[in-house]
Design an enzyme around this catalytic site. Structure first.
Site, PDB file in Angstrom:
ATOM      1  N   THR A  79       5.233  -2.073  -2.801  1.00  0.00           N
ATOM      2  CA  THR A  79       4.468  -2.014  -1.569  1.00  0.00           C
ATOM      3  C   THR A  79       3.217  -1.160  -1.784  1.00  0.00           C
ATOM      4  O   THR A  79       2.992  -0.612  -2.861  1.00  0.00           O
ATOM      5  CB  THR A  79       5.313  -1.420  -0.437  1.00  0.00           C
ATOM      6  OG1 THR A  79       5.804  -0.135  -0.856  1.00  0.00           O
ATOM      7  CG2 THR A  79       6.493  -2.313  -0.111  1.00  0.00           C
ATOM      8  N   TYR A  80       2.401  -1.049  -0.727  1.00  0.00           N
ATOM      9  CA  TYR A  80       1.142  -0.308  -0.815  1.00  0.00           C
ATOM     10  C   TYR A  80       1.397   1.111  -1.323  1.00  0.00           C
ATOM     11  O   TYR A  80       2.301   1.802  -0.857  1.00  0.00           O
ATOM     12  CB  TYR A  80       0.477  -0.256   0.558  1.00  0.00           C
ATOM     13  CG  TYR A  80      -0.900   0.353   0.553  1.00  0.00           C
ATOM     14  CD1 TYR A  80      -1.976  -0.321  -0.015  1.00  0.00           C
ATOM     15  CD2 TYR A  80      -1.123   1.601   1.109  1.00  0.00           C
ATOM     16  CE1 TYR A  80      -3.240   0.229  -0.021  1.00  0.00           C
ATOM     17  CE2 TYR A  80      -2.390   2.165   1.104  1.00  0.00           C
ATOM     18  CZ  TYR A  80      -3.441   1.476   0.535  1.00  0.00           C
ATOM     19  OH  TYR A  80      -4.701   2.035   0.532  1.00  0.00           O
ATOM     20  N   MET A  81       0.563   1.530  -2.318  1.00  0.00           N
ATOM     21  CA  MET A  81       0.914   2.745  -3.049  1.00  0.00           C
ATOM     22  C   MET A  81       0.107   3.974  -2.652  1.00  0.00           C
ATOM     23  O   MET A  81       0.461   5.087  -3.061  1.00  0.00           O
ATOM     24  CB  MET A  81       0.776   2.516  -4.558  1.00  0.00           C
ATOM     25  CG  MET A  81      -0.633   2.234  -5.027  1.00  0.00           C
ATOM     26  SD  MET A  81      -1.185   0.607  -4.529  1.00  0.00           S
ATOM     27  CE  MET A  81      -2.928   0.753  -4.820  1.00  0.00           C
ATOM     28  N   ARG A  82      -0.934   3.843  -1.853  1.00  0.00           N
ATOM     29  CA  ARG A  82      -1.705   5.037  -1.464  1.00  0.00           C
ATOM     30  C   ARG A  82      -1.173   5.565  -0.135  1.00  0.00           C
ATOM     31  O   ARG A  82      -1.818   5.459   0.899  1.00  0.00           O
ATOM     32  CB  ARG A  82      -3.199   4.712  -1.377  1.00  0.00           C
ATOM     33  CG  ARG A  82      -3.818   4.398  -2.728  1.00  0.00           C
ATOM     34  CD  ARG A  82      -5.324   4.244  -2.654  1.00  0.00           C
ATOM     35  NE  ARG A  82      -5.860   3.934  -3.962  1.00  0.00           N
ATOM     36  CZ  ARG A  82      -6.064   2.713  -4.424  1.00  0.00           C
ATOM     37  NH1 ARG A  82      -5.771   1.679  -3.667  1.00  0.00           N
ATOM     38  NH2 ARG A  82      -6.556   2.509  -5.627  1.00  0.00           N
ATOM     39  N   THR A  83       0.015   6.102  -0.184  1.00  0.00           N
ATOM     40  CA  THR A  83       0.666   6.584   1.033  1.00  0.00           C
ATOM     41  C   THR A  83       1.511   7.803   0.713  1.00  0.00           C
ATOM     42  O   THR A  83       2.012   7.936  -0.409  1.00  0.00           O
ATOM     43  CB  THR A  83       1.556   5.493   1.653  1.00  0.00           C
ATOM     44  OG1 THR A  83       2.222   6.020   2.801  1.00  0.00           O
ATOM     45  CG2 THR A  83       2.595   5.003   0.667  1.00  0.00           C
TER      46      THR A  83
END
Length: 528
Positions: A79-83
């Site tokens: 999933t989206y990794m900048r979190t």
């Protein structure tokens, strides 16, 4: 004191059960290699990667954008990794529970999916970093990934599943043992229930064992029974100073202080290391430069609020509130600018100029003018106050500073002599007519460029990110590049004009520069 071979007795035994809970699923900072204050490596390093901050930005991006899985086509694996969130969708938790029940066993599942709490400043717009499909096991997709991609994907996949499992259970024993007038304590733990460690266990290879790691199984003991003392090992422990920051441990502190976001950590490090030069790398450690310490010393007395780490964290919080409509931007700017303007006015009046230099009381040996203590990009030095009429300089310790060396070449632009100068990144060749003429070129290695028809030579250069590479001096006409250091040793197998050299794990390996040639040999290193 009882000596070896004497009798000792367990005086008090305490038995208990200890839970070791699974890790929270991955968020961005946990993908990095770092050392904690206790000196332990964290997951990214343990699971097979020691990457600088820019590397974790690329590899998760590749896994997120999509990997060609053969017959299944390209598919995003994470999933989206900048979190920095630890929130997980209910569908993903259910998929994980089904996999655990089928592959590991129902006893490893808690009654309800675990719930984790994000830190206060975490942005919850995205889920935590997790595998997009649990069915894509690392062993099934491994053949489509590079070594580093697979190591990172395995970390994310295993850590996510571990976060949905029961804790590991250990039986612990603590025994107080009498030996004459002395009292000793022994502690141990044995694994009773694997829990999440059935899927995910953080490796601790090549690390110094901690006290927790040193715990082993204590044999069965009974209070009052007689034991035979085999030996005593006196050891003394000293408190160690905290280690220097690495890129990843600094990012961890930024996260804890609420400074920055996962998408800005790499740019923050790039600014202080590569762009401003406030920090330099010493292997993996980050070391403040002379310039960085000078800037800090100058700013702290006049701008104490801005130099306080809480200022940036508070500003991040205010910006979040502006986005949510709880504050106005005008109010935030006013709160910042009014005190800042006062500090700025005071600094303009009272802050001394670094360019002016500090008088030393010494006279210049060449012209008799006073020597001044100045700060350059390489640290402090002494220079004549009669500059530019007199250009005498020397190091603070009394040694002469490296001067320009003639090359015997003429400048192709203005015809003046070219000289070898010493800059921030080492030697380079420049026109002696600087600053009127700014012609420069790199110092070459004396190895001819292998490109057909090219007359240039290979020279060391630096990328925008600070990494050293070797390119042709005829750039941009020739764009030949090699990342390992060239060595003027022809390849004995294919006849290439040079080989490349790379140091890894205490070994020095030389390889042929041609990709089609498999020549490789280890170079013997001499120890002084």
């Amino acid at each position: 004191m009882v000596g070896p071979g004497g009798d000792v007795r367990p005086r008090e035994l305490r038995r208990a059960a200890r839970l070791r809970r699974g890790p929270a699923r991955c968020d961005r900072p946990r993908l990095r290699s770092r050392r904690t204050a206790q000196g332990r490596r964290t997951p990214a390093r343990r699971r097979g990667g020691a990457w600088p901050s820019r590397a974790p930005r690329r590899r998760p991006q590749q896994l997120y954008e999509g990997i060609d899985l053969g017959a299944e086509g390209a598919e995003g694996l994470i999933t989206y990794m900048r979190t920095d969130s630890v929130r997980v969708a209910a569908e993903a938790q259910e998929a994980a529970r089904q996999w655990i029940s089928a592959r590991v066993g129902g006893e490893y599942l808690p009654d309800a999916p675990p719930a984790y709490r994000s830190r206060g400043s975490a942005q919850e717009a995205h889920e935590a970093i997790r595998p997009s499909e649990v069915r894509h096991e690392p062993k099934s997709v491994g053949r489509f990934l590079t070594k580093d991609q697979l190591a990172l994907y395995r970390l994310i996949w295993e850590r996510f599943l571990a976060s949905q499992m029961m804790p590991a259970v250990y039986d612990t024993v603590s025994a107080e043992i009498e030996a004459g007038r002395c009292l000793f304590r022994a502690q141990g733990a044995t694994l009773k229930f694997k829990g999440f460690t059935a899927v995910y266990e953080e490796s601790r290879e090549d690390e110094a064992p901690s006290e927790e790691d040193a715990e082993g199984a204590v044999p069965q003991l009974q209070e009052g029974e007689v034991l035979r003392l085999s030996g005593l090992e006196p050891k003394q422990h000293f408190t160690q100073p905290p280690p220097r920051f690495t890129e990843a441990s600094l990012i961890k502190v930024l996260e804890e202080l609420g400074i920055g976001r996962p998408s800005t950590y790499a740019s923050i490090l790039g600014t202080i290391i590569n762009e401003r030069g406030y920090v330099r790398r010493d292997r993996k450690a980050l070391v403040p430069s002379e310039l960085g310490m000078a800037v800090t010393d100058k700013l702290k007395p006049y701008f104490p609020e801005i130099m306080d780490v809480e200022f940036t964290a508070q500003m991040e919080d205010h910006l979040d509130k502006i986005e949510e409509g709880e504050r106005t931007w005008v109010e935030t700017v006013r709160e910042f600018y009014v005190p800042f303007q006062k500090d700025l006015t005071r600094a303009k009046k009272e802050m001394g100029s670094e360019k002016a230099g500090e008088p030393t009381g010494e006279t210049c040996p060449e012209c008799g003018e006073e020597l001044l203590r100045r700060r350059g990009r390489f640290g402090m030095f002494l220079a004549c106050s009669g500059y530019p009429g007199c250009k005498y300089t020397r190091n603070v310790d009394g040694t002469e500073r490296a001067g320009d060396e003639p090359t015997g070449e003429a400048c192709p632009t203005c015809g003046k002599p070219m000289v070898v100068k010493f800059g921030r990144f080492g030697k380079f060749i420049a026109c002696s007519g600087y600053p009127e003429c700014k012609t420069t070129k790199p110092v070459t290695l004396g190895i001819a460029c292998p490109e057909p028809g090219c007359t240039g030579q290979l020279a060391a250069r630096r990328s925008k990110r600070g990494r050293v590479f070797y390119g042709c001096s005829a750039y941009p006409a020739c764009r030949f590049v090699v990342w390992q250091r060239p060595v003027p040793e022809p390849c004995p197998k294919c006849g290439a004009t040079f080989t490349t050299e790379r140091a890894a794990r205490g070994r020095v390996i030389r390889r042929c520069a041609r990709e089609a040639c498999d020549f490789e040999r280890e170079v013997e290193t001499t120890v002084a």
